[in-house]
Enzyme design. Structure first.
Site, PDB file in Angstrom:
ATOM      1  N   LYS A   1       5.049 -24.408  72.045  1.00  0.00           N
ATOM      2  CA  LYS A   1       3.670 -24.524  71.550  1.00  0.00           C
ATOM      3  C   LYS A   1       3.572 -25.595  70.472  1.00  0.00           C
ATOM      4  O   LYS A   1       2.646 -26.412  70.459  1.00  0.00           O
ATOM      5  CB  LYS A   1       3.188 -23.173  71.020  1.00  0.00           C
ATOM      6  N   SER A   2       4.532 -25.612  69.562  1.00  0.00           N
ATOM      7  CA  SER A   2       4.490 -26.569  68.454  1.00  0.00           C
ATOM      8  C   SER A   2       4.550 -28.009  68.954  1.00  0.00           C
ATOM      9  O   SER A   2       3.805 -28.877  68.481  1.00  0.00           O
ATOM     10  CB  SER A   2       5.634 -26.303  67.484  1.00  0.00           C
TER      11      SER A   2
ATOM     12  N   ARG B   1       1.237 -30.752  69.130  1.00  0.00           N
ATOM     13  CA  ARG B   1       1.416 -32.042  68.457  1.00  0.00           C
ATOM     14  C   ARG B   1       1.297 -33.187  69.465  1.00  0.00           C
ATOM     15  O   ARG B   1       0.682 -34.223  69.169  1.00  0.00           O
ATOM     16  CB  ARG B   1       2.778 -32.083  67.757  1.00  0.00           C
TER      17      ARG B   1
ATOM     18  N   GLY C   1      -3.308 -21.608  64.294  1.00  0.00           N
ATOM     19  CA  GLY C   1      -3.197 -22.394  63.072  1.00  0.00           C
ATOM     20  C   GLY C   1      -3.144 -23.880  63.348  1.00  0.00           C
ATOM     21  O   GLY C   1      -3.687 -24.686  62.585  1.00  0.00           O
TER      22      GLY C   1
ATOM     23  N   SER D   1       3.494 -25.495  56.044  1.00  0.00           N
ATOM     24  CA  SER D   1       3.831 -26.884  56.338  1.00  0.00           C
ATOM     25  C   SER D   1       2.755 -27.551  57.193  1.00  0.00           C
ATOM     26  O   SER D   1       2.685 -28.779  57.255  1.00  0.00           O
ATOM     27  CB  SER D   1       5.173 -26.968  57.065  1.00  0.00           C
ATOM     28  N   GLN D   2       1.910 -26.746  57.849  1.00  0.00           N
ATOM     29  CA  GLN D   2       0.863 -27.308  58.698  1.00  0.00           C
ATOM     30  C   GLN D   2      -0.119 -28.170  57.906  1.00  0.00           C
ATOM     31  O   GLN D   2      -0.727 -29.082  58.471  1.00  0.00           O
ATOM     32  CB  GLN D   2       0.106 -26.193  59.424  1.00  0.00           C
TER      33      GLN D   2
ATOM     34  N   GLU E   1       8.614 -17.967  61.317  1.00  0.00           N
ATOM     35  CA  GLU E   1       8.021 -17.398  62.523  1.00  0.00           C
ATOM     36  C   GLU E   1       8.984 -16.490  63.274  1.00  0.00           C
ATOM     37  O   GLU E   1       8.566 -15.666  64.097  1.00  0.00           O
ATOM     38  CB  GLU E   1       7.536 -18.513  63.444  1.00  0.00           C
TER      39      GLU E   1
ATOM     40  N   ARG F   1       3.745 -12.445  67.444  1.00  0.00           N
ATOM     41  CA  ARG F   1       5.095 -12.201  66.935  1.00  0.00           C
ATOM     42  C   ARG F   1       5.306 -10.714  66.609  1.00  0.00           C
ATOM     43  O   ARG F   1       6.416 -10.198  66.727  1.00  0.00           O
ATOM     44  CB  ARG F   1       5.373 -13.046  65.692  1.00  0.00           C
TER      45      ARG F   1
ATOM     46  N   LYS G   1      -1.118 -15.719  73.390  1.00  0.00           N
ATOM     47  CA  LYS G   1      -1.290 -16.819  72.429  1.00  0.00           C
ATOM     48  C   LYS G   1      -0.304 -17.937  72.697  1.00  0.00           C
ATOM     49  O   LYS G   1      -0.667 -19.119  72.667  1.00  0.00           O
ATOM     50  CB  LYS G   1      -1.120 -16.274  71.004  1.00  0.00           C
TER      51      LYS G   1
END
Length: 423
Positions: free
Chosen positions: A26-27, A31, A94, A169-170, A312, A384, A409
């Site tokens: 997902k990350s 991005r 997020g 950090s986002q 996470e 999670r 999600k």
């Protein structure tokens, strides 16, 4: 209105063994979508995660004027003229609520942001104030939370901005990803406690550099992005290593052997830390070209873990610690109080409701193993938390998971993959 009676978590009848293939990260997916939307030409993304968070990101970018099409396993992103009026549904993602506003600032027109009920509780003031300091007009009614509106003029002045990113950090990644498109680039300076989830920052920087963007991060707590084009880049998305955590945990708890296929030899994903974490819990961990294999040894060792870079993973790690041979201490994760839910409070409440002994600390959790009993485990619309509940259910009969669908999600296939592995 129907009441969710809970999904019966499968119990392990013996050692859990098998091979699992998890979908794309997902990350990395979100991005890659942002960078492709801001690039100098079309990009082709393969292995892109198909889940709620990535669907929300795709819809947000399309609403702003980006072209996104799909052919087989390839998603093509074609940059367009960013414009409003537009509405963005952030859900509980997020990466959408924080990464898209700096992009919307480049649009010509008004862009309205809103999301799920829990999303309205997530702190946004840091990124909104940072954008204001860079010349962007934002109306949040003075709340620092959703809903809010970004009024773009087609360009952003950019320049130097100081913020406190100790909550996520986002906040830094959001400005990094769009900063090259600002007139003066962006010079981000962090002032506060350490920024959590360093691997996610490394991921943002690495993906920018792959696309020809100049990023100077040589000075601690400072990131300078030079203005310039973002090169279009065809990208193969890695498997989501964080989503591999519950499957590997099943081997640790049951003395089994689980392999997650396609584990990259090198990666910036926080989930790669699972190799060390499960080793410290007493498991045997090996990596080959076939993937990452975790073998339970019949003993689970209580650990003292600094999870500041990999917060996470904390819910699943807490679930493993609940069955250790002694206390475990999870540290460096105070920022989890601002995630999809207050994860520290949620873990304490739900574990203790099953008979556990979990206590919050200033920056984490103390977990003292005790026999657990079945019951309804609430997930707080947090994927999670659902993963943690499934791991507990391996060794706790009669555990019911409220809203198992929240796993959509980032991993819609989770209930099926989990049942197949455990059965």
């Amino acid at each position: 209105m129907s009441v969710d009676q809970g999904w019966p978590a499968p119990s392990a009848t013996g050692a859990v063994s098998g091979r699992v293939t998890v979908p794309g990260s997902k990350s990395i997916s979100n991005r890659a979508l942002i960078l492709a939307a801001l690039a100098d030409g079309p990009s082709h993304l393969t292995g892109l995660l198909a889940a709620r968070d990535t669907s929300l990101m795709r819809s947000a970018l399309v609403a702003l004027g980006v072209g996104i099409s799909e052919s087989g396993s390839t998603v093509t992103v074609t940059p367009g003229s960013l414009k409003g009026p537009a509405s963005v549904d952030c859900g509980l993602a997020g990466t959408v609520m924080r990464f898209v506003p700096p992009v919307a600032a480049l649009a010509d027109g008004m862009v309205a942001f809103d999301g799920d009920a829990y999303a309205r509780e997530r702190p946004m003031g840091v990124i909104l104030d940072a954008l204001r300091a860079l010349g962007v007009r934002i109306d949040d009614g003075g709340t620092g939370r959703m809903p809010y509106t970004v009024s773009g003029t087609g360009s952003v002045r950019g320049g130097t901005v100081t913020l406190d990113a100790s909550g996520s950090s986002q906040f830094v990644s959001a400005l990094l990803l769009a900063g090259a498109r600002y007139d003066a680039g962006v010079d981000i300076r962090h002032d506060g406690k350490p920024v959590p989830s360093q691997p996610h920052l490394d991921m943002s920087v690495a993906m920018l550099r792959e696309r020809g963007v100049q990023v100077d991060d040589a000075e601690p707590n400072r990131w300078v992005v030079a203005p310039g084009p973002i090169r279009a880049l065809d990208t193969a998305i890695e498997p989501d290593l964080s989503n591999a955590a519950p499957f590997l945990a099943a081997a640790v708890l049951t003395g089994g052997e689980v392999t997650v296929t396609g584990w990259p030899a090198e990666t910036t994903q926080p989930g790669d830390h699972l190799r060390d974490i499960f080793t410290r819990f007493g498991a045997d961990v090996t990596q080959t070209e076939a993937g990452l294999t975790v073998r339970g040894t019949g003993r689970i060792v209580g650990c003292d873990l600094d999870l500041s870079e990999v917060g996470e993973l904390s819910p699943v790690i807490a679930a493993v610690a609940a069955f250790a041979d002694g206390p475990s201490y999870l540290r460096g994760i105070a920022h989890l109080r601002g995630h999809e839910t207050d994860r520290l409070a949620a873990l304490e409440t739900e574990f203790n409701a099953l008979g556990g002994d979990v206590t919050q600390t200033a920056d984490g959790l103390e977990i003292r193993p005790k026999p657990l009993r079945g019951g309804l485990f609430h997930t707080y619309a947090d994927h999670r938390m659902a993963h943690a509940a499934a791991v507990l259910g391996l060794l706790v009969d009669g555990l019911l998971i409220e809203n198992i669908g929240t796993t959509a999600k980032t991993l819609p296939e989770f209930p099926e993959l989990w049942s197949e592995l455990v059965s």
